[in-house]
Design a protein around this motif. Sequence first.
Motif, PDB file in Angstrom:
ATOM      1  N   GLU A   2      -7.669  -0.832  -0.563  1.00 39.52           N
ATOM      2  CA  GLU A   2      -6.943  -0.670   0.702  1.00 39.52           C
ATOM      3  C   GLU A   2      -5.451  -0.865   0.415  1.00 39.52           C
ATOM      4  N   HIS A   4      -1.435  -1.255   1.555  1.00 40.16           N
ATOM      5  CA  HIS A   4      -0.460  -1.610   2.600  1.00 40.16           C
ATOM      6  C   HIS A   4       0.919  -1.681   1.972  1.00 40.16           C
ATOM      7  N   TRP A   5       1.948  -1.462   2.782  1.00 39.48           N
ATOM      8  CA  TRP A   5       3.305  -1.583   2.259  1.00 39.48           C
ATOM      9  C   TRP A   5       4.255  -2.073   3.345  1.00 39.48           C
ATOM     10  N   GLU A   6       5.359  -2.637   2.937  1.00 36.52           N
ATOM     11  CA  GLU A   6       6.433  -2.987   3.879  1.00 36.52           C
ATOM     12  C   GLU A   6       7.764  -2.927   3.147  1.00 36.52           C
ATOM     13  N   ARG A  32       0.933  -3.648  -1.406  1.00 35.09           N
ATOM     14  CA  ARG A  32      -0.255  -4.531  -1.482  1.00 35.09           C
ATOM     15  C   ARG A  32      -1.502  -3.675  -1.651  1.00 35.09           C
ATOM     16  N   GLU A  39      -6.149  -9.561  -3.458  1.00 39.17           N
ATOM     17  CA  GLU A  39      -4.974  -8.710  -3.218  1.00 39.17           C
ATOM     18  C   GLU A  39      -4.039  -8.713  -4.422  1.00 39.17           C
ATOM     19  N   GLN A  62       2.037   7.304   0.867  1.00 38.24           N
ATOM     20  CA  GLN A  62       1.159   7.988   1.820  1.00 38.24           C
ATOM     21  C   GLN A  62       0.351   9.079   1.109  1.00 38.24           C
ATOM     22  N   GLU A  65      -2.424   7.418  -1.032  1.00 41.40           N
ATOM     23  CA  GLU A  65      -3.384   6.572  -0.304  1.00 41.40           C
ATOM     24  C   GLU A  65      -4.830   7.095  -0.374  1.00 41.40           C
TER      25      GLU A  65
END
Length: 346
Positions: A2, A4-6, A32, A39, A62, A65
């Motif tokens: 899975e 995730h990013w920021e 992440r 993680e 993206q 992913e």
Amino acid sequence: MELHWEKLHLVMRYTWRISRDAASTKQNVLVRLRYQGTEGIGEAAPNIRYEEDADSVIAFLQKAEPLLRKADPWHYQDLLDEMYALDPGQNAAKAGLDLAIFDLLGKLLRQPLHRLLGLNPEKAPHINYSIGIDTPEKIQKKIREAPHFPCYKIKVGTENDETIIQAVRSVTDRPLRVDANEGWTDRETALRRIEWLARQDVEFMEQPLPAGRLEDVAWLRERSPLPLIADEDVKRAADIPRLAGVYDGVNIKIMKSGGLLEALRMVHVARAHGLKVMLGCMLETSIAITAAAQISPLVDYADLDGNLLLAEDPYQGVEVAQGRLLLPDRPGLGIMPRAEVTAASS
Ligand code: MG
């Protein structure tokens, strides 16, 4: 896995100026990857020189992913090669994912990455401290604030190069490494400046001319009293063979290579061509700096101080003691959010 990013909004301790640009803030991207309750984290430090910014990093993430969602992280050689093929550029984004995968695998095995790679942390080299282009007074102040480094890397490539070096030499007699960041436009000027630098106790010269000018660099190397190191002229392993006989060494950066897997390939390709190996960095937090430090026992020179140039580093990992890298003993990359470190020790 899975994904995730920021965005990470970073502020520089001092405005960071090199021959082509200047920045007082920087936007990197935190990556992440979650797999079976564990993680892994990585960081992408995009560089406008390579047509990257935080938004282009996110656009690549993206795109990657769907591939990551069904991927097995243990088949990371295939996975990373598939990822590399998604886009000819965006190496910082690729590095963010590569770092997160290696962090994840180390955590799943409960071992620090350098141990999985068979590297002796006691062989981690000392680092230089980088001084960006500035007024003589500011340059002297920066060096006085960082007295524990065995050598300094000085950015040049301006009309005032001699003034810059004289300012440095008035406050330290430690060895210097000098980086023009493609700032000199003709080989005769480059040779004159290198001959002058050679009398100032300089260890080597990085990227004197714009990338792609290999014939001029070969001409320069025949005459240069200092070893020449390629930076902007090298990104991936496939760039290295043509640099043999032109440069004396290569500056490998995980943000140019697309991560640790390709950086390791580069170390071996460079060695096979008789080239010296340097590990460099961009403006990065302790996430990416610690990742690069994991493979630093393999290299001759380490320029891993991007985290030290930040006003505040949100993460903690590799430490520097008397200028030497101290690799963390924790699993994976060995990084912790600084807030957690502070909370645990109070
Ligand atoms: Mg450089």
